[in-house]
Design an enzyme around this catalytic site. Structure first.
Site, PDB file in Angstrom:
ATOM      1  N   ALA A  75      49.005  59.335   4.468  1.00 37.00           N
ATOM      2  CA  ALA A  75      48.939  57.869   4.564  1.00 37.00           C
ATOM      3  C   ALA A  75      47.877  57.402   5.554  1.00 37.00           C
ATOM      4  O   ALA A  75      47.285  56.338   5.372  1.00 37.00           O
ATOM      5  CB  ALA A  75      50.307  57.306   4.947  1.00 37.00           C
ATOM      6  N   THR A  76      47.610  58.197   6.596  1.00 38.47           N
ATOM      7  CA  THR A  76      46.566  57.804   7.557  1.00 38.47           C
ATOM      8  C   THR A  76      45.213  57.717   6.855  1.00 38.47           C
ATOM      9  O   THR A  76      44.475  56.745   7.018  1.00 38.47           O
ATOM     10  CB  THR A  76      46.504  58.800   8.736  1.00 38.47           C
ATOM     11  OG1 THR A  76      47.702  58.670   9.507  1.00 38.47           O
ATOM     12  CG2 THR A  76      45.307  58.529   9.640  1.00 38.47           C
ATOM     13  N   ASN A 155      57.829  51.310  10.691  1.00 35.69           N
ATOM     14  CA  ASN A 155      58.239  52.675  11.023  1.00 35.69           C
ATOM     15  C   ASN A 155      59.158  52.762  12.234  1.00 35.69           C
ATOM     16  O   ASN A 155      59.892  53.734  12.386  1.00 35.69           O
ATOM     17  CB  ASN A 155      57.007  53.567  11.251  1.00 35.69           C
ATOM     18  CG  ASN A 155      56.022  52.962  12.223  1.00 35.69           C
ATOM     19  OD1 ASN A 155      55.568  51.838  12.047  1.00 35.69           O
ATOM     20  ND2 ASN A 155      55.684  53.698  13.266  1.00 35.69           N
ATOM     21  N   GLN A 183      56.625  54.223   4.808  1.00 40.51           N
ATOM     22  CA  GLN A 183      58.061  54.277   5.089  1.00 40.51           C
ATOM     23  C   GLN A 183      58.927  53.760   3.943  1.00 40.51           C
ATOM     24  O   GLN A 183      60.145  53.824   4.029  1.00 40.51           O
ATOM     25  CB  GLN A 183      58.382  53.463   6.352  1.00 40.51           C
ATOM     26  CG  GLN A 183      57.830  54.046   7.635  1.00 40.51           C
ATOM     27  CD  GLN A 183      58.529  55.320   8.075  1.00 40.51           C
ATOM     28  OE1 GLN A 183      59.604  55.659   7.593  1.00 40.51           O
ATOM     29  NE2 GLN A 183      57.920  56.038   8.994  1.00 40.51           N
ATOM     30  N   SER A 203      52.771  58.329   1.564  1.00 36.98           N
ATOM     31  CA  SER A 203      52.806  59.639   2.219  1.00 36.98           C
ATOM     32  C   SER A 203      53.873  60.498   1.560  1.00 36.98           C
ATOM     33  O   SER A 203      54.962  60.014   1.268  1.00 36.98           O
ATOM     34  CB  SER A 203      53.141  59.438   3.703  1.00 36.98           C
ATOM     35  OG  SER A 203      53.457  60.664   4.299  1.00 36.98           O
ATOM     36  N   ALA A 204      53.579  61.786   1.356  1.00 39.13           N
ATOM     37  CA  ALA A 204      54.572  62.673   0.729  1.00 39.13           C
ATOM     38  C   ALA A 204      55.643  63.116   1.720  1.00 39.13           C
ATOM     39  O   ALA A 204      56.815  63.237   1.373  1.00 39.13           O
ATOM     40  CB  ALA A 204      53.881  63.897   0.135  1.00 39.13           C
ATOM     41  N   THR A 243      38.186  69.433  -2.882  1.00 36.84           N
ATOM     42  CA  THR A 243      38.995  70.172  -3.856  1.00 36.84           C
ATOM     43  C   THR A 243      40.451  69.727  -3.776  1.00 36.84           C
ATOM     44  O   THR A 243      41.031  69.669  -2.688  1.00 36.84           O
ATOM     45  CB  THR A 243      38.904  71.690  -3.580  1.00 36.84           C
ATOM     46  OG1 THR A 243      37.533  72.077  -3.690  1.00 36.84           O
ATOM     47  CG2 THR A 243      39.738  72.484  -4.567  1.00 36.84           C
ATOM     48  N   CYS A 328      54.005  59.173  16.399  1.00 41.04           N
ATOM     49  CA  CYS A 328      52.549  59.161  16.591  1.00 41.04           C
ATOM     50  C   CYS A 328      52.158  58.661  17.971  1.00 41.04           C
ATOM     51  O   CYS A 328      51.054  58.877  18.432  1.00 41.04           O
ATOM     52  CB  CYS A 328      51.900  58.292  15.524  1.00 41.04           C
ATOM     53  SG  CYS A 328      52.543  58.668  13.894  1.00 41.04           S
TER      54      CYS A 328
END
Length: 404
Positions: A75-76, A155, A183, A203-204, A243, A328
């Protein structure tokens, strides 16, 4: 019951075993290990097919077209690509951006960088409940505004912004709208067909997928153009070269598919546990919830325990993996900038703890947490002269402290 109890799902989630199993099939010689960009043999074709399936799964989670999904490292990177990409592509239309003071650092620091490049950024302050009213956003809009970036779920305090309403406003003013959904993706329903959102960061690892992989939704109709920040082989339709990490992407796809299938049942269970936790601690004197309790994601609970120092509380709660603020920024001893933006003083901001509950949290763990919190608060307040003064009716705001 395994100790410490993990109550920091907003920082990251464990990979779901079903996801890990799928990922394992994309790593070794007897699996799908090829380069998805290798068009001349079966290993590449198999990898490309696996990536296509995952792209569809991520698209289905937010009701998008698979061609609107760009895979990133997280996500960043998605936030950086969205904000810098729009700013650099549309800079001739205007150089004004609107965001909020409570965004994730990935948005705030990207905006700061653009300010150094000559862009102008308006940082909106939230109300005391953590939400930004629509009128505030509208009042900040100008002729030269090219982008609005507002997060879906915060978050730290879990409040949910009305993305549909903000999207309508932005579309009516022909301003591009970016949403950081790190989130909320996989936890709350997102439908890009009904929400007028142009860019969404996902984000995963916040939805039981692997770290190091994310996605950016880029709307095709009306078409949003971005200037790439990563250059190379022209992967992802030229928006993000590099890749493709098949195993990571397959993991994210599977995590998205599971999240979509289990969202309703997961949330019902998580809400019950969140309510159980809050009911177990709200009886403690001078305990306050941060953010709007009603309009917040059910897995998040940010609580201030007055007259208790946050760091000592976290040490006392060594059986609980919790945080004060976001992961973070938790290395800094500064009070949370999100809580300060809500109007909390340093003491209250410092005494706050974020509990975040997830798919693998149990009732037994919540009950143990309640017991631990009640005991720890009691023990720490026993040692606190401020608590004693407060109990004696002293107005601590009026005390003249001596300087040494």
């Amino acid at each position: 019951m395994k100790l410490p109890i993990y109550l920091d799902y907003a920082a990251t989630t464990p990979v779901d075993p079903r996801v890990a199993e799928k990922m394992m099939q994309c790593m070794t010689m007897d699996g799908i290990f090829g380069n998805p960009a290798s068009r001349s043999h079966r290993y590449g074709w198999q990898a490309e097919e696996a990536v296509d399936i995952a792209r569809n799964q991520v698209a289905e989670l937010i009701n998008a077209d698979p061609r609107e999904i760009v895979f990133t490292s997280g996500a960043t990177e998605s936030d950086n690509l969205a904000i810098k990409g729009v700013a650099h592509f549309y800079h001739k239309k205007g150089k004004h951006i609107i965001t909020s003071k409570t965004e994730h650092k990935a948005v705030l620091d990207t905006c700061r960088q653009l300010e150094r490049e000559g862009f102008e950024v308006t940082y909106l302050a939230p109300e005391s409940n953590g939400l930004i009213p629509l009128e505030t956003i509208e009042a900040a809009m100008r002729e030269d505004t090219i982008l609005v970036s507002i997060m879906h779920v915060n978050n730290e305090i879990g409040v949910i912004h009305d993305i549909s309403a903000i999207g309508e406003l932005c579309r009516s003013k022909k301003i591009i709208f970016h949403v950081d959904a790190a989130q909320s993706a996989g936890k709350l329903p997102i439908d890009v067909q009904s929400m007028k959102v142009d860019l969404i960061s996902i984000s995963a690892h916040k939805m039981y997928g692997p770290k190091g992989i994310g996605a950016l939704y880029v709307r095709r109709k009306p078409r949003i153009r971005l200037e790439a920040t990563m250059h190379g082989g022209g992967h992802e339709r030229g928006m993000r070269s590099g890749t493709l990490a098949t195993h990571q992407i397959v993991g994210m796809g599977e995590a998205a598919a599971i999240a979509k299938a289990d969202m309703t049942t997961d949330n019902a269970r998580i809400r019950t546990l969140r309510d159980r936790l809050w009911n177990g601690v709200k009886g403690i004197e001078e305990t306050y919830i941060n953010g709007d309790f009603e309009q917040s994601y059910c897995g998040s609970l940010n609580v201030s325990f007055n007259f208790v120092e946050g760091e000592s509380l976290m040490m006392a709660l060594k059986d609980l993996a919790v945080s004060s603020g976001s992961a973070c920024t938790s290395a800094s001893l500064e009070p949370s900038y999100v809580l300060r933006a809500l109007g909390l003083n340093d003491e209250m901001a410092h005494s706050s703890i974020r509990f975040s509950i997830g798919r693998f949290t149990t009732e037994e763990e919540i009950d143990h947490a309640i017991e631990t919190i009640n005991k720890s608060i009691g023990d720490l307040r026993e040692m606190s002269p401020l608590w004693e003064m407060f109990q004696d009716g002293v107005d601590l705001d009026k005390v003249q402290w001596a300087h040494h």
